[in-house]
Each structure stands twice: as C-alpha cells, then as structure tokens.
Motif scaffolding. Structure first.
Motif, PDB file in Angstrom:
ATOM      1  N   ARG A  63      -6.035  -4.493  -5.145  1.00  0.00           N
ATOM      2  CA  ARG A  63      -4.803  -4.472  -4.350  1.00  0.00           C
ATOM      3  C   ARG A  63      -5.185  -3.832  -2.895  1.00  0.00           C
ATOM      4  O   ARG A  63      -5.714  -2.861  -2.906  1.00  0.00           O
ATOM      5  CB  ARG A  63      -3.766  -3.554  -5.126  1.00  0.00           C
ATOM      6  N   ILE A  64      -4.997  -4.681  -1.944  1.00  0.00           N
ATOM      7  CA  ILE A  64      -5.470  -4.384  -0.632  1.00  0.00           C
ATOM      8  C   ILE A  64      -4.415  -4.489   0.181  1.00  0.00           C
ATOM      9  O   ILE A  64      -3.519  -5.408   0.128  1.00  0.00           O
ATOM     10  CB  ILE A  64      -6.631  -5.264  -0.259  1.00  0.00           C
ATOM     11  N   LEU A  65      -4.101  -3.612   1.105  1.00  0.00           N
ATOM     12  CA  LEU A  65      -3.066  -3.633   2.276  1.00  0.00           C
ATOM     13  C   LEU A  65      -3.613  -3.610   3.488  1.00  0.00           C
ATOM     14  O   LEU A  65      -4.864  -3.095   3.828  1.00  0.00           O
ATOM     15  CB  LEU A  65      -2.226  -2.348   2.069  1.00  0.00           C
ATOM     16  N   GLN A  66      -3.023  -4.644   4.617  1.00  0.00           N
ATOM     17  CA  GLN A  66      -3.242  -4.797   5.909  1.00  0.00           C
ATOM     18  C   GLN A  66      -2.776  -3.503   6.511  1.00  0.00           C
ATOM     19  O   GLN A  66      -1.298  -3.736   6.654  1.00  0.00           O
ATOM     20  CB  GLN A  66      -3.370  -6.005   6.376  1.00  0.00           C
ATOM     21  N   ILE A  67      -3.337  -2.764   7.402  1.00  0.00           N
ATOM     22  CA  ILE A  67      -2.569  -1.677   8.093  1.00  0.00           C
ATOM     23  C   ILE A  67      -2.443  -2.364   9.701  1.00  0.00           C
ATOM     24  O   ILE A  67      -3.686  -2.962  10.095  1.00  0.00           O
ATOM     25  CB  ILE A  67      -3.408  -0.417   8.340  1.00  0.00           C
ATOM     26  N   ARG A  68      -1.582  -2.349  10.424  1.00  0.00           N
ATOM     27  CA  ARG A  68      -1.396  -2.979  11.694  1.00  0.00           C
ATOM     28  C   ARG A  68      -0.889  -1.699  12.515  1.00  0.00           C
ATOM     29  O   ARG A  68      -0.849  -0.623  12.044  1.00  0.00           O
ATOM     30  CB  ARG A  68      -0.242  -3.966  11.815  1.00  0.00           C
TER      31      ARG A  68
END
Length: 212
Positions: free
Chosen positions: A59-64
């Motif tokens: 499970r990967i989240l992209q941080i902006r």
C-alpha cells in the motif's frame, strides 16, 4: 494512552515524520528522483518512484506539496484511515488534507479553531491536519476520536461542511459553492427561431408624390 493502538495505525506517525521531496540517494542522477512516496506496509522513510519496485503489492501513498507543506489527497488517504473532523481543502480541483501543523502567519480572531494549534477552522471540523488529530487522540480529551475505519460513526462529520478552497496566497472560499455556481448558472433568455416564428414582411404603403 490505552487503546491507542486500536485507534491509530502503526504507520501513521512514521508517515508524518518522513522526509519528503528530498533527492533519492540511490537515483539522484535520474529525473523525477524526489522522494514523494510512502509505503504503509514498510513504514520506512519516503522513497522515489524508481524505488517503488521494491514495494510491489504494498500500500503506497503519494505525498504532494502545497505552499511548501505536505498534503495527501482525500480520496487516497480515506481508504486507509478515518479522516473525519480534519478540515479538507481544495487545491487544483482536488480535495486534500495537510499532514502536519502549519505555522500561523498572523493572529486571526476566529469562532472555531483547531483543538491543538488553534488555527481557524470551519465550524464542523476540529483539527487542521492529520498530526493535530493524532495529538487530540494522544491527549485523551476525545475518547471517541479515532483513525480506525472499523468504527464509522464519525465519518459523517467530514461531510457536514465543504472543504475550503485555497490558493498559494491562502483561503479564497469555503465549500463547493464554485462548483454549484457552475451547475446553477443564470438561465439563458430563450432564442426564438426564425423557422418557428418567421418574420413578417412589412407591406409597403402607397407612395406619396412630391408636390409640383
């Protein structure tokens, strides 16, 4: 505090502390080597898109980033945690929440403020960021506050008010009123077609002769 482990996922604190947008030490010479991804299963530091090959099926989240502050999209983070009571904002037509507390530039007299950092909020929210909600849970003043999705009793709180719309210069509006304005625009006056209503030619009158 007891039962914190059931209300807070173990990866949340590492995600908030991770060092984002630094150059990847392994792919620094490549393009797009900034570390803007976080793995919820490994709970390590942030990594770049080239390193994501080592996190297959994780499970990967992209941080902006918005105005030098780290944010995450609502539709991505709410799959993993309950973000109710955290105020959301709209940036480039996307709803986001801030990861950490932001410094206040000036003191603004507000009716509702964040329970932790006292930043001004909309009436229906209690915290300005995920970190502030985490602080509220650790303080123990809100026993029903949780990040767990197993108890969805608080999820409706998130939808009681619309997200604030912000630019680089700050908040420019509240709610989805701009979207509604596009849907509910003033009606266009009816255009009568010449096929349905043909123009009647005006009959010429009897010409008057000039006097001699």
């Amino acid at each position: 505090m007891a039962n914190d482990d059931t209300r807070v996922p173990p990866w949340l604190s590492p995600m908030l502390r991770a060092n984002y947008f630094a150059t990847c030490p392994f792919h620094g010479e490549s393009t797009k080597s900034e570390c803007n991804l976080f793995c919820l299963d490994c709970s390590g530091d942030a990594f770049c898109s080239y390193c994501s090959i080592h996190h297959k099926d994780h499970r990967i989240l992209q941080i902006r980033r918005s105005s030098y502050h780290n944010v995450v999209k609502v539709n991505e983070i709410q799959k993993h945690i309950d973000i109710s009571s955290v105020q959301a904002y709209v940036i480039n037509s996307a709803k986001i929440v801030f990861l950490n507390e932001r410094p206040r530039v000036r003191t603004v007299k507000a009716i509702k403020t964040c329970h932790i950092c006292f930043r001004s909020l909309l009436d229906c929210f209690g915290f300005c960021s995920l970190a502030c909600k985490l602080g509220g849970i650790k303080h123990g003043d809100y026993p029903k506050l949780t990040f767990s999705l197993t108890d969805n009793s608080n999820i409706e709180m998130f939808f009681l008010g619309g997200p604030a719309k912000i630019r680089k210069t700050g908040i420019i509006g509240v709610g989805d009123h701009s979207k509604m304005a596009g849907l509910i625009s003033p009606g266009t006056p009816p255009i009568h077609s010449h096929l349905s209503y043909p123009k009647q030619r005006r009959r010429k009158g009897i010409p008057c002769r000039a006097p001699f």
